[in-house]
Write a protein that holds these residues in place. Structure first.
Motif, short mmCIF file in Angstrom:
data_model
loop_
_atom_site.label_atom_id
_atom_site.label_comp_id
_atom_site.label_asym_id
_atom_site.label_seq_id
_atom_site.Cartn_x
_atom_site.Cartn_y
_atom_site.Cartn_z
N SER B 446 -9.72 4.58 12.98
CA SER B 446 -10.18 4.78 11.56
C SER B 446 -9.84 6.41 11.26
CB SER B 446 -11.54 4.33 11.97
OG SER B 446 -12.14 5.70 13.17
N ALA B 447 -9.24 7.09 11.94
CA ALA B 447 -9.28 8.64 12.21
C ALA B 447 -7.74 8.90 11.54
CB ALA B 447 -10.00 9.47 12.17
N SER B 448 -7.43 9.85 11.02
CA SER B 448 -5.95 11.06 10.61
C SER B 448 -5.77 11.58 11.41
CB SER B 448 -6.04 11.11 9.02
OG SER B 448 -6.55 11.70 9.21
N GLU B 449 -7.42 12.03 12.67
CA GLU B 449 -6.81 13.25 13.63
C GLU B 449 -7.87 13.08 14.68
OE1 GLU B 449 -5.57 16.26 11.20
OE2 GLU B 449 -8.87 17.54 11.44
N VAL B 450 -8.10 13.00 16.00
CA VAL B 450 -8.63 12.79 16.46
C VAL B 450 -8.80 13.91 17.40
CG1 VAL B 450 -9.69 11.73 18.57
CG2 VAL B 450 -8.39 10.39 16.77
N ARG B 451 -10.07 14.48 17.59
CA ARG B 451 -10.31 15.50 18.12
C ARG B 451 -11.20 15.59 19.75
NH1 ARG B 451 -9.18 20.55 15.69
NH2 ARG B 451 -8.62 20.06 12.58
N ILE B 452 -11.39 16.39 20.86
CA ILE B 452 -12.03 16.43 21.65
C ILE B 452 -13.98 16.56 20.89
CG2 ILE B 452 -13.26 17.80 23.77
CD1 ILE B 452 -10.33 17.48 23.97
#
Lengths: 133, 565
Positions: B446-452
């Protein structure tokens, strides 16, 4: 942690004991007293891996002192990138450091420190599995 | 607490001793071959420094008898150098009277009274040759260089204390130089494979095909068979055979002889097939041959494509290995998924990975599998063909021996495990082929980038689910990967430090499509990739398919560090 193969080179990272945040600037004190003037003295900001795998390393920033005197001291400022964090796992770890090296003799000294969120290294075996797995 | 690094390679004394003997043999054999070939090349290259002079042919013929090798060429010629006349009979610098299929045509070109070119040693004018060996021959030395390189690399790997011979970490630059040196050696090794494979493919595969095509313009000419036989060629590897047919023909008022049967080069096993070919061309038979109108001494009896020519394409395998290895080395060196920041930038520059997410509309991103099924199938097929190709040669020999009542139990037992591995590879290839048609999973974030620390939604769709996936499991895992040298091979260890079950269901509707939640732990490590060490986050999709290869694929997720404040 400071390590040097001789007493002729010394590098200190100010505030290393507290650790650093990603993107933070750090100051480093460089000290050298060589028998003769080198062609170049360079301070390198780097990360390296340790552990079971073959070691990898990358220099992310550096500061060069061209044709320095045989002895001298300097304080420099280097900026840390956002990644990679210092971390410790069962197979792989990453350590950050500043290395001071004189060319062409190759004499060097280095100081290691931790960089990560909360100024601490990420410890992988402390990450818990999600419930139900 | 960080694990202590093992800075000095630990290898047992016995392993080192046997390894040393093994690699010394490789090194010595390679060096001996390099020296021999180098010496041959140097000798053959000398005439390139000699003076090119016109010569008059006095005599030329093919000789046979007790004093000469069968089919040796004899040419006598006269030349003048610095006012003095000399006569020579030397054709090549290392062989005064060479033999070989091509010598008949060579001798027939140099009719008595005709003019030729010779090469005269200016320091010893009585020394002259008619032919200069091709300088490309020097490239042959690259092949034994592989053995020298393997020997040296093995010895260095066994005995070198490595970069970290002391407790103090070595300069960082030393690591980069080691990697650069290793990569240079790998490039060289694969380069030799590509070069040798390419040259052999050209000589034994492409050239005969080119000759077949160009011979379409050769003139059909009546000829008569003078002699025909199957010639034996024995060496330490055994006996091989070749068809030797000599025929005479007339062209433009000149009587010529030819000895080329077909465009297939070299000798091979299989006496029966060659005997059958020879039986079709008995001495005295009147038939036709095909003559090159531009060079009438060039003729051939059979100009059609023959199945033996396909064997000449076998070196293409080595060429493919070499080129594939060069491409793989180049791509693995760029480490596209490494996170890096330029000096003084203070921000993060993320290099897009080849297996990174595909940006979709509305900030969603589709994930790609770490390895494709087609890639696995092709890779396994390649290994299977290579392995079974070699084993089948020995198997055919063994079966023939048993059929003649001369079977060897020792060879049979020795070959058995290799045959079993070959059969297992065949089964594996069949399994992978069926797996190409297994249901495939499409994953979208659902997101274009994933972070911690992020929580994202994952959506899945199973294509071709009509095959009936009975149970679907998607696991979200974080893994450490460490690659290291183990003797002469490379090993990669993996350790899972995080696991979350996104979905485990046997409900048909939920299997076909559904949504789940990914929680990246806030105290975890982001994705990291260097040459030998990785932190990998991936979604492991497993779909059980009754009576068909299961769905089993990994989709890598690039987890970025926390956003900077």
């Amino acid at each position: 942690m400071n390590e040097s193969d001789t007493q002729e080179m010394f590098v200190e990272v100010v505030g290393a004991a507290e650790g650093f945040l990603p993107g933070q600037r750090l100051e480093s004190n460089l000290l050298w007293a060589l028998p003769e003037a080198p062609k170049l003295i360079e301070a390198r900001l780097f990360w390296r891996t340790r552990g079971k795998g073959t070691e990898d390393a990358e220099v992310v920033d550096s500061h060069r002192i061209e044709r320095p005197a045989a002895a001298g001291k300097e304080t420099i400022s280097l900026r840390l990138p956002e990644a990679p964090y210092s971390f410790s796992g069962r197979l792989v770890s990453i350590v950050w450091g500043v290395e001071l090296i004189a060319e062409p003799s190759g004499k060097s000294a280095l100081a290691e420190f931790v960089m990560g969120p909360d100024r601490k290294e990420v410890v992988l075996n402390a990450v818990s599995n999600a419930p139900g797995t | 607490m960080a694990p202590q690094a093992s800075l000095v390679k630990g290898t047992g004394v016995v392993v080192r001793l046997f390894g040393t003997i093994f690699f010394l043999v490789f090194f010595a054999a390679g060096l001996a071959a390099v020296s021999f070939i180098g010496k041959q090349w140097w000798t053959g290259a000398q005439p390139y420094r000699w003076s090119e002079m016109p010569a008059t042919v006095l005599a030329s013929r093919i000789e046979s008898g007790p004093e000469r090798r069968e089919g040796s060429a004899y040419v006598q010629y006269r030349y003048t150098f610095e006012g003095r006349t000399h006569v020579s009979e030397r054709i090549d610098v290392d062989d005064p009277h060479p033999n070989g299929e091509e010598m008949l045509a060579f001798v027939q070109r140099l009719t008595p009274g005709s003019t030729a070119t010779c090469y005269v040693n200016p320091k010893a004018p009585h020394e002259a040759v008619l032919r200069r060996q091709s300088l490309w021959f020097g490239l042959v030395v690259l092949f034994p260089m592989i053995f020298v390189l393997v020997g040296v690399a093995g010895l260095v790997g066994l005995w070198s204390p490595g970069v970290f011979s002391t407790k103090r970490p070595a300069p960082v630059t030393a690591i980069a130089r080691r990697d650069s040196r290793n990569r240079g050696a790998v490039y060289f090794l694969f380069g030799i494979f590509a070069l040798v494979g390419g040259v052999l493919t050209y000589l034994f595969g492409v050239l005969p095909l080119v000759e077949v095509v160009s011979s379409r313009g050769w003139r059909e000419t009546p000829c008569q068979i003078v002699s025909s036989e199957v010639r034996h060629h024995s060496d330490s590897d055994g006996t091989t055979y070749s068809v030797q047919v000599r025929y005479r023909y007339r062209l433009d008022g000149r009587e010529l002889q030819g000895n080329r049967f077909s465009f297939v080069r070299g000798t091979s096993s299989g006496y029966e097939s060659k005997a059958q070919m020879v039986a079709k061309y008995p001495p005295g038979l009147r038939t036709v041959c095909y003559v090159n109108p531009k060079d009438p001494v060039q003729a051939v009896l059979v100009r059609s494509l023959r199945w033996e020519m396909l064997i000449g394409l076998f070196p293409l395998l080595f060429f493919a290995i070499g080129v594939g290895g060069l491409v793989w080395t180049a791509r693995s060196g760029t480490s596209p998924s490494r996170l890096r920041s330029g000096p003084g930038q203070g921000g993060l520059v993320l290099a897009e990975a080849a297996t990174g997410p595909l940006r979709g509309p509305g900030g969603k991103s589709a994930l790609k599998a770490r390895s494709t099924r087609l890639g696995k199938f092709v890779g396994l097929l390649f290994v299977c063909l290579f392995w079974n190709g070699i084993v089948s040669v020995f198997l055919v020999v063994l079966v023939n021996e048993w059929m003649r009542g001369q079977g060897s139990w020792f060879l049979s037992l020795f070959l058995t495990p290799f045959v079993l591995v070959g059969l297992a590879l065949l089964v594996g290839v069949a399994y992978q082929f069926l797996a190409l048609f297994s249901p495939s999973a499409r994953l979208t974030l659902s997101a274009s980038e994933v972070r911690i620390g992020d929580v994202v939604e994952i959506e899945w769709r199973i294509a071709r689910h009509w095959l009936g996936v009975s149970e679907l499991t998607i696991l979200f895992e974080g893994q450490e990967e460490a690659t290291y040298r183990q003797g002469t091979s490379t090993a990669t260890d993996k350790e899972t430090f995080y696991r979350d079950c996104v979905v485990r269901t046997n409900d048909a509707g939920a299997i076909a499509s559904g949504k789940g939640t990914l929680r990246i732990p806030p105290n975890a490590m982001h994705s990291f990739s260097s040459r030998h060490n990785k932190i990998v986050w991936c979604l492991n999709v497993k779909g059980a398919v009754p009576r068909w290869p299961d769905v089993a694929e990994d989709y890598e997720l690039h987890v970025l560090p926390k956003a900077s404040v």
